[in-house]
Design an enzyme around this catalytic site. Structure first.
Site, PDB file in Angstrom:
ATOM      1  N   ASP A  30     108.667  23.338  21.107  1.00  0.00           N
ATOM      2  CA  ASP A  30     108.603  24.498  22.001  1.00  0.00           C
ATOM      3  C   ASP A  30     109.595  25.583  21.561  1.00  0.00           C
ATOM      4  O   ASP A  30     110.595  25.298  20.892  1.00  0.00           O
ATOM      5  CB  ASP A  30     108.913  24.039  23.429  1.00  0.00           C
ATOM      6  N   HIS A  47     105.124  30.819  15.511  1.00  0.00           N
ATOM      7  CA  HIS A  47     104.330  29.631  15.153  1.00  0.00           C
ATOM      8  C   HIS A  47     104.330  29.435  13.634  1.00  0.00           C
ATOM      9  O   HIS A  47     104.448  28.319  13.146  1.00  0.00           O
ATOM     10  CB  HIS A  47     102.901  29.766  15.670  1.00  0.00           C
ATOM     11  N   LEU A 141     105.251   6.578   6.278  1.00  0.00           N
ATOM     12  CA  LEU A 141     105.303   7.227   7.591  1.00  0.00           C
ATOM     13  C   LEU A 141     103.895   7.476   8.157  1.00  0.00           C
ATOM     14  O   LEU A 141     102.997   7.872   7.416  1.00  0.00           O
ATOM     15  CB  LEU A 141     106.021   8.571   7.421  1.00  0.00           C
TER      16      LEU A 141
END
Ligand code: FPP
Length: 250
Positions: A30, A47, A141
Site C-alpha cells: 500500500d 504503481h 521460492l
C-alpha cells in the site's frame, strides 16, 4: 509439550518451533498513490515505482530463507478505481509476467496466481497460465501474485465448490475447507506486512491469516527496500506466537 489441536494447520504447528525466519510472508503493498502524489505525480507513477520494490523484496527474501511470498497486487474491489489506474495496473501485471518469468524460472521460483482469472483479458489470462505451467515443478521460492483477489470471494467460491461436489455437511471441517480454497499447496502466512501506514487486512487472505503476525509500517511501498524488510523480519523475530494457547512460562 503443548499438543497441537487437530484442526490447527500443519504450518501453524511447524511455525511454533521455527519463528526465526517466517516460512511465508504475505504483503499488502500500500501507499503507491500517496508516494506519487507527494511528488506531484499521477498515482500510476507510484504503481510503476512499486515494481522495483517487488523485485528487490523478492531477491532479498529468496536469499533470507523465506519459502513463500504472496503479494496483494489488485483486489476484487480495485475495479472501482478510475479506469486509467485500473488499465495501468493490468498493464503492469502483463509486463511483469512477460519480462520477469524467464529469470524467475531460472532462479527456480514457482509462480502462482490467487484470485479470479475470468475478468482478465484472454491474452493476459493465457500469459499467467503459461508462467504457472512453466514454473510448476520449481522447488525454490513460491511467489503467489494475488490479482483480482478477495478473501470473501475465495471463501464463497470454495463453499460453492464444496456444495457442487455434494460433500455431506458432517464431512466439512477446517482441513477440508482449506483444500477448497486457492491455497492448498501454500502454508498459512506467518507474517503479513502492510506498508503505507494502515492497520487493515482489506479482504486479503482472510481465512489463511487467522494466526499470522501483522506488521504495519508507515513506509510507502515504493520506498520499501531490503532494509525495511530486515526491520519487519526483526519485528517478527521478537514476536511470541501462541496460536490461542499459552506459552510455557505463562
Ligand atoms: C495500493 O496502493 C497498491 C495497489 C492497489 C497496487 C499494487 C501494485 C503494484 C505494486 C504493481 C503491480 C505488482 C505486480 C506484482 C504486478 P494505493 O494505490 O492504494 O496507495 P494509496 O493508499 O497511497 O492510495
Amino acid at each position: 509439550m503443548t499438543r497441537p489441536s487437530p484442526t490447527q494447520p500443519a504450518t501453524a504447528r511447524q511455525s511454533r518451533t521455527q519463528t526465526a525466519v517466517p516460512t511465508h510472508i504475505a504483503i499488502i503493498m500500500d501507499g503507491n498513490g500517496r508516494w506519487a502524489q507527494s511528488r506531484h505525480q499521477p498515482r500510476t507513477t507510484g504503481h510503476r515505482a512499486g515494481i522495483s520494490s517487488v523485485r528487490a523484496v523478492i531477491d532479498h527474501l529468496a536469499k533470507s530463507g523465506v519459502h513463500y511470498v504472496t503479494l496483494f497486487a489488485f483486489s476484487t474491489e480495485n475495479w472501482s478505481r478510475p479506469l486509467e489506474e485500473v488499465s495501468v495496473l493490468l498493464e503492469l501485471l502483463g509486463e511483469a509476467v512477460r519480462d520477469e518469468t524467464a529469470e524467475l524460472h531460472q532462479n527456480d521460483v514457482r509462480i502462482l496466481h490467487l484470485g479470479r482469472l475470468d475478468r482478465l483479458s484472454p491474452k493476459l489470462r493465457q500469459e499467467i497460465q503459461r508462467a504457472i505451467e512453466l514454473t510448476k515443478d520449481n522447488t525454490g521460492l513460491t511467489l503467489s501474485v494475488a490479482f483480482d483477489y478477495g478473501g470473501r470471494d475465495e471463501i464463497v467460491e470454495a463453499t460453492r465448490r464444496i456444495v457442487a461436489a455434494g460433500i455431506p455437511a458432517e464431512e466439512i471441517d477446517e482441513s477440508l475447507f482449506g483444500h477448497y480454497l486457492q491455497t492448498p499447496t501454500i502454508p498459512d502466512p506467518d507474517l503479513v506486512i502492510r506498508t503505507g501506514g494502515e492497520f487493515r487486512i482489506s479482504n486479503f487472505l482472510l481465512w489463511q491469516s487467522a494466526y499470522s503476525e501483522f506488521y504495519s509500517t508507515p513506509v510507502h511501498w515504493p520506498d520499501f527496500d531490503e532494509q525495511e524488510m530486515e526491520r519487519a523480519l526483526e519485528a517478527f523475530r521478537l514476536r511470541k506466537r501462541r496460536f490461542g494457547s499459552l506459552s510455557p512460562e505463562e
